[in-house]
Design a protein around this motif. Sequence first.
Motif, PDB file in Angstrom:
ATOM      1  N   ALA A  20       0.832  -1.208   0.000  1.00 49.10           N
ATOM      2  CA  ALA A  20       0.000   0.000   0.000  1.00 49.10           C
ATOM      3  C   ALA A  20       0.862   1.251   0.000  1.00 49.10           C
ATOM      4  O   ALA A  20       0.570   2.231  -0.699  1.00 49.10           O
ATOM      5  CB  ALA A  20      -0.934  -0.017   1.215  1.00 49.10           C
ATOM      6  N   VAL A  21       1.941   1.224   0.786  1.00 50.60           N
ATOM      7  CA  VAL A  21       2.828   2.386   0.858  1.00 50.60           C
ATOM      8  C   VAL A  21       3.535   2.599  -0.470  1.00 50.60           C
ATOM      9  O   VAL A  21       3.604   3.719  -0.982  1.00 50.60           O
ATOM     10  CB  VAL A  21       3.855   2.205   1.988  1.00 50.60           C
ATOM     11  CG1 VAL A  21       4.800   3.393   2.043  1.00 50.60           C
ATOM     12  CG2 VAL A  21       3.153   2.026   3.324  1.00 50.60           C
ATOM     13  N   ILE A  76       2.763   1.514  -3.482  1.00 58.06           N
ATOM     14  CA  ILE A  76       1.867   1.878  -4.593  1.00 58.06           C
ATOM     15  C   ILE A  76       1.542   3.360  -4.556  1.00 58.06           C
ATOM     16  O   ILE A  76       1.589   4.052  -5.576  1.00 58.06           O
ATOM     17  CB  ILE A  76       0.582   1.021  -4.545  1.00 58.06           C
ATOM     18  CG1 ILE A  76       0.904  -0.432  -4.905  1.00 58.06           C
ATOM     19  CG2 ILE A  76      -0.469   1.582  -5.500  1.00 58.06           C
ATOM     20  CD1 ILE A  76      -0.265  -1.377  -4.723  1.00 58.06           C
ATOM     21  N   THR A  77       1.215   3.879  -3.363  1.00 58.18           N
ATOM     22  CA  THR A  77       0.907   5.304  -3.260  1.00 58.18           C
ATOM     23  C   THR A  77       2.148   6.156  -3.544  1.00 58.18           C
ATOM     24  O   THR A  77       2.061   7.213  -4.162  1.00 58.18           O
ATOM     25  CB  THR A  77       0.359   5.645  -1.867  1.00 58.18           C
ATOM     26  OG1 THR A  77       1.234   5.122  -0.867  1.00 58.18           O
ATOM     27  CG2 THR A  77      -1.023   5.060  -1.665  1.00 58.18           C
ATOM     28  N   ILE A  83       2.669   6.297  -7.284  1.00 60.44           N
ATOM     29  CA  ILE A  83       1.766   7.243  -7.938  1.00 60.44           C
ATOM     30  C   ILE A  83       2.335   8.656  -7.855  1.00 60.44           C
ATOM     31  O   ILE A  83       2.351   9.405  -8.841  1.00 60.44           O
ATOM     32  CB  ILE A  83       0.363   7.184  -7.292  1.00 60.44           C
ATOM     33  CG1 ILE A  83      -0.287   5.828  -7.576  1.00 60.44           C
ATOM     34  CG2 ILE A  83      -0.518   8.310  -7.813  1.00 60.44           C
ATOM     35  CD1 ILE A  83      -1.580   5.602  -6.822  1.00 60.44           C
ATOM     36  N   THR A  84       2.832   9.014  -6.673  1.00 61.81           N
ATOM     37  CA  THR A  84       3.432  10.335  -6.499  1.00 61.81           C
ATOM     38  C   THR A  84       4.699  10.480  -7.332  1.00 61.81           C
ATOM     39  O   THR A  84       4.914  11.493  -7.990  1.00 61.81           O
ATOM     40  CB  THR A  84       3.760  10.581  -5.015  1.00 61.81           C
ATOM     41  OG1 THR A  84       2.558  10.522  -4.267  1.00 61.81           O
ATOM     42  CG2 THR A  84       4.422  11.923  -4.810  1.00 61.81           C
ATOM     43  N   THR A 132       8.453  11.385   4.328  1.00 60.91           N
ATOM     44  CA  THR A 132       7.844  10.817   3.116  1.00 60.91           C
ATOM     45  C   THR A 132       8.777  10.912   1.919  1.00 60.91           C
ATOM     46  O   THR A 132       8.737  10.067   1.020  1.00 60.91           O
ATOM     47  CB  THR A 132       6.530  11.549   2.794  1.00 60.91           C
ATOM     48  OG1 THR A 132       6.804  12.956   2.667  1.00 60.91           O
ATOM     49  CG2 THR A 132       5.511  11.345   3.883  1.00 60.91           C
ATOM     50  N   THR A 159      10.099   9.192  -2.183  1.00 63.39           N
ATOM     51  CA  THR A 159       9.648   9.909  -3.379  1.00 63.39           C
ATOM     52  C   THR A 159      10.651  10.923  -3.911  1.00 63.39           C
ATOM     53  O   THR A 159      10.377  11.555  -4.926  1.00 63.39           O
ATOM     54  CB  THR A 159       8.328  10.642  -3.080  1.00 63.39           C
ATOM     55  OG1 THR A 159       8.527  11.550  -1.987  1.00 63.39           O
ATOM     56  CG2 THR A 159       7.230   9.657  -2.719  1.00 63.39           C
ATOM     57  N   ALA A 205       0.510   4.903   4.406  1.00 65.51           N
ATOM     58  CA  ALA A 205       0.278   5.084   2.963  1.00 65.51           C
ATOM     59  C   ALA A 205      -0.201   6.484   2.576  1.00 65.51           C
ATOM     60  O   ALA A 205       0.337   7.076   1.631  1.00 65.51           O
ATOM     61  CB  ALA A 205      -0.697   4.026   2.464  1.00 65.51           C
ATOM     62  N   PRO A 206      -1.209   7.060   3.263  1.00 62.55           N
ATOM     63  CA  PRO A 206      -1.683   8.382   2.827  1.00 62.55           C
ATOM     64  C   PRO A 206      -0.609   9.457   2.859  1.00 62.55           C
ATOM     65  O   PRO A 206      -0.663  10.408   2.069  1.00 62.55           O
ATOM     66  CB  PRO A 206      -2.807   8.697   3.835  1.00 62.55           C
ATOM     67  CG  PRO A 206      -3.255   7.371   4.339  1.00 62.55           C
ATOM     68  CD  PRO A 206      -2.015   6.535   4.375  1.00 62.55           C
ATOM     69  N   TYR A 244       2.380   9.270   1.863  1.00 64.05           N
ATOM     70  CA  TYR A 244       3.208   9.215   0.670  1.00 64.05           C
ATOM     71  C   TYR A 244       2.445   9.650  -0.582  1.00 64.05           C
ATOM     72  O   TYR A 244       3.021   9.727  -1.659  1.00 64.05           O
ATOM     73  CB  TYR A 244       3.775   7.803   0.486  1.00 64.05           C
ATOM     74  CG  TYR A 244       4.777   7.473   1.554  1.00 64.05           C
ATOM     75  CD1 TYR A 244       6.106   7.796   1.393  1.00 64.05           C
ATOM     76  CD2 TYR A 244       4.384   6.892   2.755  1.00 64.05           C
ATOM     77  CE1 TYR A 244       7.032   7.525   2.384  1.00 64.05           C
ATOM     78  CE2 TYR A 244       5.296   6.618   3.760  1.00 64.05           C
ATOM     79  CZ  TYR A 244       6.622   6.933   3.562  1.00 64.05           C
ATOM     80  OH  TYR A 244       7.538   6.680   4.551  1.00 64.05           O
ATOM     81  N   ARG A 245       1.163   9.930  -0.410  1.00 62.19           N
ATOM     82  CA  ARG A 245       0.389  10.434  -1.547  1.00 62.19           C
ATOM     83  C   ARG A 245       0.561  11.942  -1.681  1.00 62.19           C
ATOM     84  O   ARG A 245       0.346  12.506  -2.739  1.00 62.19           O
ATOM     85  CB  ARG A 245      -1.104  10.087  -1.368  1.00 62.19           C
ATOM     86  CG  ARG A 245      -1.955  10.456  -2.573  1.00 62.19           C
ATOM     87  CD  ARG A 245      -1.515   9.678  -3.808  1.00 62.19           C
ATOM     88  NE  ARG A 245      -2.213  10.148  -5.006  1.00 62.19           N
ATOM     89  CZ  ARG A 245      -1.751  11.093  -5.806  1.00 62.19           C
ATOM     90  NH1 ARG A 245      -0.599  11.675  -5.542  1.00 62.19           N
ATOM     91  NH2 ARG A 245      -2.417  11.453  -6.877  1.00 62.19           N
TER      92      ARG A 245
END
Length: 537
Positions: A17-18, A20-21, A24-25, A130, A134, A403-404, A406-407
Motif C-alpha cells: 500500500a505504501v 503503490i501510493t 503514484i506520487t 515521506t 519519493t 500510505a496516505p 506518501y500520496r
Amino acid sequence: MIRFKKWWYLSALPLLAVFITALITSSETFRAYGDYALIELQSREVFTAHTPLTGLFGRMFWNHPGPAMFWLLSPAAILARRTSTPLRVEYLLLIGITVIASLALAWRLGRKFFTAITIVTALSLIGIPTAVLTAYWNPWFPIPMFLLLFVLSAGVAAGQVKHLIGIVVVGSVMVQTHVGTLAIVATCALFSLVCIAVDALRSRKMPDKWRSTFGWCAGLLTAIWLMPVIGVITHVHGNLISIGRYFLDAPGGHTGLSRALQVFAGEYLWRPTWLGGPERLDPQAFGIERLAARISGPSLLALLVPLAFLGVGFFLSRSRSDARWSRYILLLTSLLCIGVVAISRADQPIPHTFGWIKVLAPLTILIPMVPIVDWVLSRRPKFAIPVALLSLVVITVAAFGAAPRYRAQGDALFVMMQPRVKSLSKALDIQKLQDRRIAVRQDFLGPFDAGVYSALVNEMTRRGAKVIVAQDAWAKRSYGDSRSGPSSSAPVVWYFTVTPERFAELRSRPGARVIWYEGGSTGVIEVPSKSDRQKIG
C-alpha cells in the motif's frame, strides 16, 4: 496451522500500500532543482569522459566519498528527456528492491525474525520522512538500505558467511552515498567478521567456501571504491582525507555526547515518530538547524527503554541457548552505542543526516522482544495465536496508516519550487540550445534561489547546451571540471539574478535579451561576453 505457517510471508503484503501510493506520487511530473538537479547532472555523465569520481557536494565544502548513487541512477538520467520523473521512479524501484531483499533474506532466517523485520519496516515507514521514498536525495537513499545491511549482518551472525558479500556491496553504496553512515556500516562489517572468527575458533576450521567468499569481497570492494581512489590519486576532487579531518575536528564544533544522547532519547519518548508521534528535530531550513525543543535531563531516562529490552532479551536468549538471537541483540547494542558516538562527532544533529535512527529505534525494541515473547509462549502456549494475529494487525495498521502520507506531493519547498522550475523550463523550450556554449553566472543567492540556479544548469544541459559555470573550487565540486571556466570562453553569458535593480542594469546592456522573467525580480538575462569581458570573472 501448517498452511498458516507456510503462507506467513504474505503478512508483508500490506507494505505494498505504501509503495503503490509512493509510486503514484513519483510518476507525476517532477522537475529537478537544488541537489536533485546536481544528482541528475552527474548521473547523466556516467559512462562519459567526465564520469564522476566522488559523490554529491556537501555543505562542509567536500564531496561525499563516492559516485555509487550516480551509477545506480544513470539509466534513468539518460532516459530523462523532458522532466526528471524517470529518476524518481527508478529511485523508488531501487528502494523497493532493497526492501524486498531485506524481507526475503529475513524469511530465510526464520518466521520469527521475518515477522520482526516486517513490523520494523512498517513502523519505519511511519517514522521516516515521506521524501525518503519519493525524492532521490543522497541522505535518504541509505535509510532503507540500513535495514538490509542489518539483515545481512544477522545472516552472517547465524552462520551464513556468504552474506558478507552483500555487506560489502550494500555498505559501500551507503558510505559512498552519504558519509554519515560510515560508523554504522563499519560496525556491522566488523561485527560480522568477529562472528566468523569466533565460529572458526570454536569449530577449529574455517567456514565452507571461505576463500571464494573473501575473494568476491576483495574484488567487489576494489571495483566499487576504484573511482574514489582514482579521485584521491589524481587530485580530482578526492577528499577522503578532508572528510576524516571533519569528523575528528568539525570546524563549527561537535554536537557532543550529551546532545547526541538527547537525540536518541527522543526516539523512545512516548509516541516516537515511528509510532506516529511528532518529529523532535527541527526540519527548518532544509533540516540544517537545531533541536526544536531541547530534550532535558529527565527525558534521558527514555534511553532505559531500549536498554531494558536489549538486556532482558539478551538474558532470555542466553538462558535458552539461542546464540543467534544473542548475537542479533549484541549487534543492535553495538549499533546503538556507535550511533550515539557518530552523532556526537558531527557538527549538528541534522534529521536527514542521521535518518537511519528511525530504523534503528524500532529494531532495538522488536528484535529483543522476540525472545521475550518466546519465553512467555513457552509458559502460556495458548497466547500463540493472539500474538500472531496482533503482529498481523500491527503490520496492516502501520502500513495503511503510513500510505496516505506518501500520496502528498511534498513539503512547502516542493510546492514552491515546482511552478518556478516549470516556468523556467517553458522559457528554455523556445531557445535553441543544442551544442551552444553558454557561460552561466549568478549573483549572491539564498537557498531557494540557488536551487533554481541548479535547475537552470540542469535544464540547459539536458537540452544539449555546453554550460560553463564559475571558475572556482565550489563550481568544480558542484558541477564538475567540464563545466568550470571563465566567461570569456563562451560567446554569451547568461546571468541569473533575483535583484530587480541588477535585472534592470543587465537588461540595459548592448545586445542583452531576456531569457526568463518571473515573480517581479527573478530572471535570466543573456549578455554578449565580448562587451563585458573585463567585468565578468
